[in-house]
Write a protein that holds these residues in place. Structure first.
Motif, PDB file in Angstrom:
ATOM      1  N   TYR A  18       0.851  -1.181   0.000  1.00  0.00           N
ATOM      2  CA  TYR A  18       0.000   0.000   0.000  1.00  0.00           C
ATOM      3  C   TYR A  18       0.892   1.238   0.000  1.00  0.00           C
ATOM      4  O   TYR A  18       1.955   1.240   0.626  1.00  0.00           O
ATOM      5  N   GLU A  19       0.435   2.264  -0.704  1.00  0.00           N
ATOM      6  CA  GLU A  19       1.190   3.521  -0.712  1.00  0.00           C
ATOM      7  C   GLU A  19       0.300   4.638  -0.181  1.00  0.00           C
ATOM      8  O   GLU A  19      -0.683   4.996  -0.825  1.00  0.00           O
ATOM      9  N   LEU A  20       0.663   5.165   0.972  1.00  0.00           N
ATOM     10  CA  LEU A  20      -0.082   6.288   1.534  1.00  0.00           C
ATOM     11  C   LEU A  20       0.563   7.590   1.080  1.00  0.00           C
ATOM     12  O   LEU A  20       1.772   7.785   1.232  1.00  0.00           O
ATOM     13  N   ILE A  21      -0.251   8.471   0.528  1.00  0.00           N
ATOM     14  CA  ILE A  21       0.239   9.771   0.072  1.00  0.00           C
ATOM     15  C   ILE A  21      -0.405  10.826   0.955  1.00  0.00           C
ATOM     16  O   ILE A  21      -1.616  11.071   0.883  1.00  0.00           O
ATOM     17  N   LEU A  36      -4.761   1.758  10.760  1.00  0.00           N
ATOM     18  CA  LEU A  36      -5.229   0.472  10.221  1.00  0.00           C
ATOM     19  C   LEU A  36      -4.053  -0.369   9.738  1.00  0.00           C
ATOM     20  O   LEU A  36      -3.958  -1.557  10.050  1.00  0.00           O
ATOM     21  N   LEU A  37      -3.173   0.260   8.965  1.00  0.00           N
ATOM     22  CA  LEU A  37      -2.045  -0.473   8.387  1.00  0.00           C
ATOM     23  C   LEU A  37      -1.128  -0.993   9.486  1.00  0.00           C
ATOM     24  O   LEU A  37      -0.641  -2.138   9.431  1.00  0.00           O
ATOM     25  N   THR A  45       4.192   2.116   2.216  1.00  0.00           N
ATOM     26  CA  THR A  45       5.083   3.263   2.164  1.00  0.00           C
ATOM     27  C   THR A  45       4.262   4.497   2.523  1.00  0.00           C
ATOM     28  O   THR A  45       3.031   4.478   2.442  1.00  0.00           O
ATOM     29  N   ASP A  46       4.949   5.569   2.923  1.00  0.00           N
ATOM     30  CA  ASP A  46       4.263   6.745   3.447  1.00  0.00           C
ATOM     31  C   ASP A  46       5.066   7.978   3.013  1.00  0.00           C
ATOM     32  O   ASP A  46       6.247   8.096   3.363  1.00  0.00           O
ATOM     33  N   PRO A  78      -5.735  12.546   2.428  1.00  0.00           N
ATOM     34  CA  PRO A  78      -4.972  11.345   2.112  1.00  0.00           C
ATOM     35  C   PRO A  78      -5.426  10.666   0.813  1.00  0.00           C
ATOM     36  O   PRO A  78      -6.604  10.694   0.469  1.00  0.00           O
ATOM     37  N   ILE A  79      -4.428  10.061   0.162  1.00  0.00           N
ATOM     38  CA  ILE A  79      -4.644   9.301  -1.064  1.00  0.00           C
ATOM     39  C   ILE A  79      -4.009   7.935  -0.855  1.00  0.00           C
ATOM     40  O   ILE A  79      -2.945   7.842  -0.242  1.00  0.00           O
TER      41      ILE A  79
END
Lengths: 265, 265
Positions: A18-21, A36-37, A45-46, A78-79
């Motif tokens: 998962y990629e958190l932007i 959650l993650l 990644t963040d 957030p995306i």
């Protein structure tokens, strides 16, 4: 009956991280996604952790961005990027992740539980996050706090006197309801992402913003279930490790801000 | 990975009418639910249409209500009852209804489209409904508009100058994106509930609240896609029939209010 949509998007590959932007430098709305993650021990990644994180966010929300053939452009972080899927809006990202991470019932024909969890999460996000932000920006996000300080005092006073008890009382009632089941959780006797949202929005952020008011409110003993849920989330091994790590962003100039003049004395 | 929730709720009977529980006398947030049901030609009851509608709403949100074994109590309307399922929060109700009524992709392992539609609907609800309400209640919902009129003027001015162009520009961009496909719709080339939300929130409600500002904005020609979507929804045969019927509530003292002093001259 309207015709059934025929266009189908391709299945996203689920074998990728998962990629958190999200903006670096504050917990903000990205924090719900992180909780959650982290609770699930998922790989992600963040952009808050990389050097040009701000640039990554700006590229997504650039007003020249027209998205791609599967995904419209996002308005704001957030995306979440997962394979070829790119989605935004906090409750939407939580809805996507929750069932995948074991933090909500699977979405299926014979289980409506996801709509209960989604409803509780939306209520917590709505009442206590958006409104908390408005306590220091009641007029406009386009002006500094200092330019709307008097209006902020009015708004914060009302928030603490009327809105907090309304929402705290509501969630206390949910915790007493039969649908909450055994244990400290909101729904079905197990931890869902609605509990994680409540932890962050309803208690942790507010303890930072209005420490005196929260201390008094906890002392009334009227919201024992809510504060027990807070402690139960805080004590989860993975959450505990996360909160102590540098992956947890410090409160700053975000939704929750600590201005002593907006708190109780 | 957290353990998968084990508690499962029973499947709701789907052979019954939908029951919308919402305040009579204003379109409000209940209107989004109505637009989906009407476009789909679904059978439903509506507490806005019955004599003691207010009483029905109050019974649901009574602070003694502890829900039942499947459903926690709701905080506020709109509320949807379908068989033994009772859910609240506008975007949650739309998420439940959309795929069932052919107004969103089905939720399934091999189609992520629902998250795109849900994200667009949340963006429209967020930016243009909650904020529109705040233009006449920037300080608190606990006071009358007349008691926060000066703050309202500041807020409305900012809303029209900064927030409207931001959201209108965003949706115009979504309509130009490849993901929107052919035709006037936001996503995938077919009508989804996100289009219905945009129709109501972004244009119809605002045309009522700020007629002068909206006329000027439409005249700029910068948002042709958005106003074309508005016209396309308005021209759908079932929507047209509905809007002319007495099932459509008139604008009143709700989210969208017309105070000439808050509009442009």
């Amino acid at each position: 009956m309207a015709e059934t949509p025929s266009a189908k998007r391709q299945k996203s590959s689920k074998d990728v991280s998962y990629e958190l932007i999200y903006w670096p430098g504050l917990p903000g709305r990205g924090e719900h996604v992180r909780l959650l993650l982290e609770e699930a021990g998922a790989e992600y990644t963040d952009t808050a952790q990389i050097e040009d994180g701000v640039k990554s966010v700006l590229a997504q929300i650039d007003d020249k961005n027209l998205g791609d053939e599967h995904n419209p452009p996002p308005l704001a972080p957030p995306i979440l990027k997962h394979g070829d899927l790119l989605i935004s809006q906090t409750p939407n990202i939580l809805l996507y992740l929750g069932p995948r991470l074991g933090l909500a019932p699977k979405i299926s024909e014979d289980d409506d539980g996801i709509y209960i969890v989604n409803g509780l999460a939306l209520t917590a996000l709505d009442g206590l996050s958006n409104e908390a932000h408005d306590t220091h920006h009641p007029i406009t996000t386009g002006l500094y706090y200092e330019d709307q300080k008097e209006e902020s005092k009015l708004k914060a006073k009302d928030y603490i006197a009327n809105r907090l008890p309304k929402f705290f009382g509501y969630f206390e009632r949910v915790l007493k309801s039969r649908a909450s089941g055994e244990g400290p959780w909101l729904y079905g006797g197990y931890l869902t992402y609605a509990d994680l949202v409540l932890f962050q929005q309803c208690v942790d952020g507010l303890k930072f913003a209005f420490p005196n008011a929260l201390k008094r409110i906890e002392g009334t003993g009227d919201y024992k279930g809510l504060f027990a849920l807070y402690d139960a989330v805080k004590g989860r091994p993975k959450i505990k490790e996360y909160l102590a790590s540098d992956r947890r962003q410090k409160y700053s100039q975000g939704i929750y801000r600590h201005y002593p003049e907006l708190d109780e004395e």
